[in-house]
Design a protein around this motif. Structure first.
Motif, PDB file in Angstrom:
ATOM      1  N   TYR A 179       0.833  -1.204   0.000  1.00 50.62           N
ATOM      2  CA  TYR A 179       0.000   0.000   0.000  1.00 50.62           C
ATOM      3  C   TYR A 179       0.870   1.257   0.000  1.00 50.62           C
ATOM      4  O   TYR A 179       0.612   2.193  -0.751  1.00 50.62           O
ATOM      5  N   THR A 180       1.896   1.297   0.818  1.00 47.53           N
ATOM      6  CA  THR A 180       2.755   2.476   0.894  1.00 47.53           C
ATOM      7  C   THR A 180       3.564   2.663  -0.385  1.00 47.53           C
ATOM      8  O   THR A 180       3.883   3.786  -0.747  1.00 47.53           O
ATOM      9  N   ARG A 181       3.880   1.568  -1.071  1.00 43.91           N
ATOM     10  CA  ARG A 181       4.612   1.650  -2.348  1.00 43.91           C
ATOM     11  C   ARG A 181       3.675   1.927  -3.524  1.00 43.91           C
ATOM     12  O   ARG A 181       4.128   2.086  -4.645  1.00 43.91           O
ATOM     13  N   LYS A 182       2.362   1.926  -3.279  1.00 49.88           N
ATOM     14  CA  LYS A 182       1.335   2.121  -4.311  1.00 49.88           C
ATOM     15  C   LYS A 182       1.426   1.039  -5.391  1.00 49.88           C
ATOM     16  O   LYS A 182       1.210   1.295  -6.570  1.00 49.88           O
ATOM     17  N   ASP A 183       1.735  -0.173  -4.963  1.00 50.10           N
ATOM     18  CA  ASP A 183       1.847  -1.319  -5.871  1.00 50.10           C
ATOM     19  C   ASP A 183       0.550  -2.119  -5.825  1.00 50.10           C
ATOM     20  O   ASP A 183       0.389  -3.029  -5.006  1.00 50.10           O
ATOM     21  N   ILE A 184      -0.385  -1.780  -6.701  1.00 52.05           N
ATOM     22  CA  ILE A 184      -1.713  -2.399  -6.686  1.00 52.05           C
ATOM     23  C   ILE A 184      -1.662  -3.884  -7.002  1.00 52.05           C
ATOM     24  O   ILE A 184      -2.399  -4.679  -6.423  1.00 52.05           O
ATOM     25  N   HIS A 185      -0.764  -4.283  -7.911  1.00 55.87           N
ATOM     26  CA  HIS A 185      -0.663  -5.695  -8.281  1.00 55.87           C
ATOM     27  C   HIS A 185      -0.174  -6.533  -7.093  1.00 55.87           C
ATOM     28  O   HIS A 185      -0.715  -7.613  -6.831  1.00 55.87           O
ATOM     29  N   GLU A 186       0.821  -6.045  -6.392  1.00 59.62           N
ATOM     30  CA  GLU A 186       1.336  -6.747  -5.220  1.00 59.62           C
ATOM     31  C   GLU A 186       0.282  -6.786  -4.111  1.00 59.62           C
ATOM     32  O   GLU A 186       0.095  -7.794  -3.442  1.00 59.62           O
ATOM     33  N   PHE A 187      -0.422  -5.691  -3.927  1.00 59.15           N
ATOM     34  CA  PHE A 187      -1.471  -5.595  -2.917  1.00 59.15           C
ATOM     35  C   PHE A 187      -2.536  -6.662  -3.154  1.00 59.15           C
ATOM     36  O   PHE A 187      -2.924  -7.394  -2.250  1.00 59.15           O
ATOM     37  N   GLU A 188      -2.996  -6.746  -4.399  1.00 59.79           N
ATOM     38  CA  GLU A 188      -4.031  -7.726  -4.728  1.00 59.79           C
ATOM     39  C   GLU A 188      -3.503  -9.157  -4.667  1.00 59.79           C
ATOM     40  O   GLU A 188      -4.229 -10.073  -4.300  1.00 59.79           O
ATOM     41  N   ARG A 189      -2.231  -9.343  -5.024  1.00 62.76           N
ATOM     42  CA  ARG A 189      -1.634 -10.682  -4.934  1.00 62.76           C
ATOM     43  C   ARG A 189      -1.580 -11.139  -3.478  1.00 62.76           C
ATOM     44  O   ARG A 189      -1.924 -12.275  -3.159  1.00 62.76           O
ATOM     45  N   ILE A 190      -1.194 -10.239  -2.598  1.00 62.13           N
ATOM     46  CA  ILE A 190      -1.135 -10.569  -1.165  1.00 62.13           C
ATOM     47  C   ILE A 190      -2.533 -10.886  -0.644  1.00 62.13           C
ATOM     48  O   ILE A 190      -2.714 -11.848   0.111  1.00 62.13           O
ATOM     49  N   LEU A 191      -3.508 -10.096  -1.060  1.00 60.00           N
ATOM     50  CA  LEU A 191      -4.895 -10.377  -0.651  1.00 60.00           C
ATOM     51  C   LEU A 191      -5.338 -11.756  -1.125  1.00 60.00           C
ATOM     52  O   LEU A 191      -5.970 -12.504  -0.382  1.00 60.00           O
ATOM     53  N   LYS A 192      -5.005 -12.080  -2.364  1.00 60.38           N
ATOM     54  CA  LYS A 192      -5.410 -13.357  -2.941  1.00 60.38           C
ATOM     55  C   LYS A 192      -4.689 -14.524  -2.272  1.00 60.38           C
ATOM     56  O   LYS A 192      -5.310 -15.527  -1.900  1.00 60.38           O
ATOM     57  N   ASP A 193      -3.373 -14.398  -2.097  1.00 57.48           N
ATOM     58  CA  ASP A 193      -2.574 -15.483  -1.508  1.00 57.48           C
ATOM     59  C   ASP A 193      -2.899 -15.719  -0.041  1.00 57.48           C
ATOM     60  O   ASP A 193      -2.753 -16.832   0.456  1.00 57.48           O
ATOM     61  N   ASN A 194      -3.278 -14.690   0.666  1.00 53.90           N
ATOM     62  CA  ASN A 194      -3.530 -14.792   2.109  1.00 53.90           C
ATOM     63  C   ASN A 194      -4.984 -14.522   2.446  1.00 53.90           C
ATOM     64  O   ASN A 194      -5.307 -13.978   3.505  1.00 53.90           O
ATOM     65  N   LYS A 195      -5.868 -14.884   1.539  1.00 52.36           N
ATOM     66  CA  LYS A 195      -7.282 -14.573   1.698  1.00 52.36           C
ATOM     67  C   LYS A 195      -7.844 -15.081   3.027  1.00 52.36           C
ATOM     68  O   LYS A 195      -8.537 -14.358   3.732  1.00 52.36           O
ATOM     69  N   GLU A 196      -7.531 -16.324   3.370  1.00 56.07           N
ATOM     70  CA  GLU A 196      -8.082 -16.903   4.604  1.00 56.07           C
ATOM     71  C   GLU A 196      -7.587 -16.150   5.840  1.00 56.07           C
ATOM     72  O   GLU A 196      -8.371 -15.767   6.695  1.00 56.07           O
ATOM     73  N   SER A 197      -6.281 -15.934   5.915  1.00 51.77           N
ATOM     74  CA  SER A 197      -5.740 -15.305   7.121  1.00 51.77           C
ATOM     75  C   SER A 197      -6.160 -13.842   7.244  1.00 51.77           C
ATOM     76  O   SER A 197      -6.368 -13.355   8.359  1.00 51.77           O
ATOM     77  N   ILE A 198      -6.321 -13.144   6.133  1.00 54.98           N
ATOM     78  CA  ILE A 198      -6.721 -11.744   6.194  1.00 54.98           C
ATOM     79  C   ILE A 198      -8.225 -11.621   6.404  1.00 54.98           C
ATOM     80  O   ILE A 198      -8.695 -10.845   7.234  1.00 54.98           O
ATOM     81  N   MET A 199      -8.984 -12.404   5.671  1.00 55.09           N
ATOM     82  CA  MET A 199     -10.442 -12.292   5.732  1.00 55.09           C
ATOM     83  C   MET A 199     -11.058 -12.966   6.953  1.00 55.09           C
ATOM     84  O   MET A 199     -12.250 -12.803   7.202  1.00 55.09           O
ATOM     85  N   ASP A 200     -10.290 -13.711   7.720  1.00 58.74           N
ATOM     86  CA  ASP A 200     -10.805 -14.305   8.949  1.00 58.74           C
ATOM     87  C   ASP A 200     -11.116 -13.241  10.002  1.00 58.74           C
ATOM     88  O   ASP A 200     -11.958 -13.442  10.857  1.00 58.74           O
TER      89      ASP A 200
END
Length: 160
Positions: free
Chosen positions: A34-55
């Protein structure tokens, strides 16, 4: 949310044990993207860690707003130097489907954060830039109208 604080929450010895926790690593990576304004990385992290973040109920309730805000920031930065852009290019850069992009652009246009039009036939975003000279000219015209009205008021009093 996602403030850019200088405080390191893992500086204390008690918190050091949590630095390798999968959920904590995912969140710190998310903040970093988020601080680097890297939208692709942000969404990749959300996708890869969906369970741990969305829990987390708090995160789950705010993640869509955060993602929209982040996409808006990236979009505004992306379109800044242009007067016309293809919707497919913007869609690729933001990594979102065209209907979602149109919805985002529409809300930004209605909120007057973007001055422009969406050409749905040509699939383009056409931005309307107000040049400095145009703005200056408008101010000069307004100023001259005020001077004229002042002149009219003074001459009418002199005639009375």
């Amino acid at each position: 949310m996602m403030s850019l604080s200088e405080i390191d929450p893992f500086a204390s010895p008690e918190a050091k044990a949590y630095t390798t926790n999968r959920e904590i690593v995912a969140m710190t990576d998310l903040v970093s993207a988020y601080t680097r304004k890297d939208i692709h990385e942000f969404e990749r992290i959300l996708k890869d860690n969906k369970e741990s973040i969305m829990d987390d109920a708090f995160i789950r309730s705010h993640i869509q707003d955060l993602l929209t805000k982040f996409r808006t920031q990236v979009l505004l930065k992306l379109i800044e130097p242009y007067t016309k852009l293809s919707l497919s290019y913007i869609s690729e850069e933001l990594n979102i489907p065209a209907p979602e992009l149109e919805s985002l652009l529409t809300s930004l246009i209605l909120d007057e954060k973007i001055r422009g039009l969406i050409d749905q036939v040509g699939q383009k975003l056409e931005l309307q830039r107000e040049r400095g000279e145009q703005r200056r000219f408008a101010h000069i015209v307004e100023w001259s109208e005020h001077i004229f009205s002042l002149h009219t008021a003074i001459t009418s009093r002199l005639r009375d």
